[in-house]
Design a protein around this motif. Sequence first.
Motif, PDB file in Angstrom:
ATOM      1  N   UNK A 204       0.803  -1.225   0.000  1.00  0.00           N
ATOM      2  CA  UNK A 204       0.000   0.000   0.000  1.00  0.00           C
ATOM      3  C   UNK A 204       0.835   1.274   0.000  1.00  0.00           C
ATOM      4  N   UNK A 205       2.112   1.173   0.378  1.00  0.00           N
ATOM      5  CA  UNK A 205       2.937   2.370   0.449  1.00  0.00           C
ATOM      6  C   UNK A 205       2.736   3.116   1.755  1.00  0.00           C
ATOM      7  N   UNK A 206       3.650   4.033   2.051  1.00  0.00           N
ATOM      8  CA  UNK A 206       3.560   4.840   3.258  1.00  0.00           C
ATOM      9  C   UNK A 206       2.731   6.094   2.995  1.00  0.00           C
ATOM     10  N   UNK A 207       2.065   6.624   4.036  1.00  0.00           N
ATOM     11  CA  UNK A 207       1.249   7.843   3.840  1.00  0.00           C
ATOM     12  C   UNK A 207       2.070   9.020   3.315  1.00  0.00           C
ATOM     13  N   UNK A 208       3.364   9.069   3.699  1.00  0.00           N
ATOM     14  CA  UNK A 208       4.196  10.195   3.262  1.00  0.00           C
ATOM     15  C   UNK A 208       4.388  10.234   1.750  1.00  0.00           C
ATOM     16  N   UNK A 209       4.227   9.087   1.078  1.00  0.00           N
ATOM     17  CA  UNK A 209       4.423   9.056  -0.372  1.00  0.00           C
ATOM     18  C   UNK A 209       3.370   9.875  -1.109  1.00  0.00           C
ATOM     19  N   UNK A 210       2.198  10.010  -0.496  1.00  0.00           N
ATOM     20  CA  UNK A 210       1.111  10.759  -1.136  1.00  0.00           C
ATOM     21  C   UNK A 210       1.086  12.229  -0.712  1.00  0.00           C
ATOM     22  N   UNK A 211       2.066  12.634   0.079  1.00  0.00           N
ATOM     23  CA  UNK A 211       2.082  14.025   0.542  1.00  0.00           C
ATOM     24  C   UNK A 211       2.757  14.926  -0.483  1.00  0.00           C
ATOM     25  N   UNK A 212       2.174  16.099  -0.681  1.00  0.00           N
ATOM     26  CA  UNK A 212       2.837  17.127  -1.478  1.00  0.00           C
ATOM     27  C   UNK A 212       2.287  18.477  -1.052  1.00  0.00           C
ATOM     28  N   UNK A 213       3.146  19.496  -1.112  1.00  0.00           N
ATOM     29  CA  UNK A 213       2.742  20.856  -0.769  1.00  0.00           C
ATOM     30  C   UNK A 213       3.646  21.830  -1.511  1.00  0.00           C
TER      31      UNK A 213
END
Length: 332
Positions: A204-213
């Motif tokens: 599923x991957x880590x939550x941080x992989x879907x973070x962007x700002x």
Amino acid sequence: MIPCCLYSSVAPPTISKTLASHELLATLSFEDVLAFTSRASALKRDIMLPQLQTISGNVPPDILPPSICEFLQLSTGLTRDTVAACWHAFKEIVWGMPSRNELAAQHERAFPMGGTPPQGVSAQACANIYDSALSMRDENQLQDAGWQFGFKLKNEHIWDTFIILALTEDCDRCGVLLDVPNDGAQTHRFPAAMQARNERIVYEGQPELRHYCDTCMWTYWNDDGSARKVQVVVTDGLSMGRPCCNVFQCRNPLSNNRSRFCWQHLNEGLDNICAVVDCDMPVLPGWKACTLPAHQEMECLHGEKMRTNFQATKRLQKMHAAQPNDAMVAQQ
């Protein structure tokens, strides 16, 4: 040192007057009062549990439950009569002290990130810092009282705490309960839960992989109207990999990080075969190489290289600021 919550409840002169006015309390120190009040405050729910429903939880009960009294007696080194006298004298203070969550919030505000141990401190260094600065307890009194637990923090405690905290936080985010065996060796209780977490992250991957700002990702527009992005990647420059079986593509876990083969290939006797690639000759006792001089020389060179790298690492560490663990050893 008396915590702020105790100072806010009653002034030190009042504590001294209370101690002096009671025969059993006259010999107690402020540290004894602190130990009693802090531990009794942490047990407020347990104290109220056996009380009658007609007793309000806003006021302390007149008498401590026998189990709580025995615990305070063993953990503080006080006699049973002294514990009862302390409760009679300081129960209002105990009941007015903040809860664990409130106290943790106070500590978090009082000690910002700059007051926490620096990153990169080893588990043993964390244990040494706690033992020298926070523990400061005499374990002989506990041993004489038959108490099986001590105050000394060990390297294993730090790693167990890290693993348990990581697993419980992960389960909390997923909305599930952490299910581990209640028996067996401590080192065998968590591998299954750790493996399940790792496999879920692989799929599923880590939550941080879907973070962007706008801070960590910048978007640029080309002349043709297309867009491209640039993201920051932080790395320490090391690529250590992970310990795995020496058989190519074997996915079986190792019994420990120092093993060359998994349990299956150990049972097949591969640990008794020369470590040099494409050599099937048996090893000499105490060696990982066979009887061929060239292969023995390869093992000697490998061992010398490892020792040289270790010594170079030690020299580089001495060029930098002393680590807390090293400082503790030097003082001892």
